[in-house]
Motif scaffolding. Structure first.
Motif, short mmCIF file in Angstrom:
data_model
loop_
_atom_site.label_atom_id
_atom_site.label_comp_id
_atom_site.label_asym_id
_atom_site.label_seq_id
_atom_site.Cartn_x
_atom_site.Cartn_y
_atom_site.Cartn_z
N UNK A 66 41.05 45.20 34.52
CA UNK A 66 41.23 45.20 35.97
C UNK A 66 42.33 44.24 36.43
N UNK A 67 42.30 43.03 35.94
CA UNK A 67 43.24 42.00 36.40
C UNK A 67 44.69 42.42 36.14
N UNK A 68 44.96 42.90 34.92
CA UNK A 68 46.31 43.30 34.55
C UNK A 68 46.77 44.49 35.39
N UNK A 69 45.86 45.44 35.64
CA UNK A 69 46.19 46.60 36.46
C UNK A 69 46.57 46.18 37.88
N UNK A 70 45.78 45.27 38.45
CA UNK A 70 46.09 44.76 39.79
C UNK A 70 47.45 44.07 39.82
#
Length: 77
Positions: free
Chosen positions: A36-40
């Motif tokens: 999630x963090x990397x996608x955001x």
């Protein structure tokens, strides 16, 4: 599955994560960072550079508004 379908699926996953946990994904948790963090972070960079597809910009802005709602506040400031 097309790229748009994958993007929508990940968008829904991140939205569900934030609404369920009442917090943003952590860069310190390996599972959250990889998913999630990397996608955001990647999509935020694309939006700021102007390369995010126009149909995705509005949905992503909604997600950023939700992120801002649960933004971590520094307790020492």
């Amino acid at each position: 599955m097309t790229q748009d379908e994958k993007w929508i699926a990940r968008y829904n996953e991140v939205m569900t994560f934030i609404m369920t946990n009442k917090r943003n994904p952590s860069k310190y948790d390996a599972e959250e960072r990889g998913g999630y963090y990397t996608w955001l972070k990647h999509n935020r960079k694309q939006m700021n550079a102007g390369t995010l597809k126009p149909e995705r910009v509005e949905k992503f802005k909604e997600l950023l508004a939700l992120c801002e709602l649960y933004k971590h506040k520094n307790q020492w400031v």
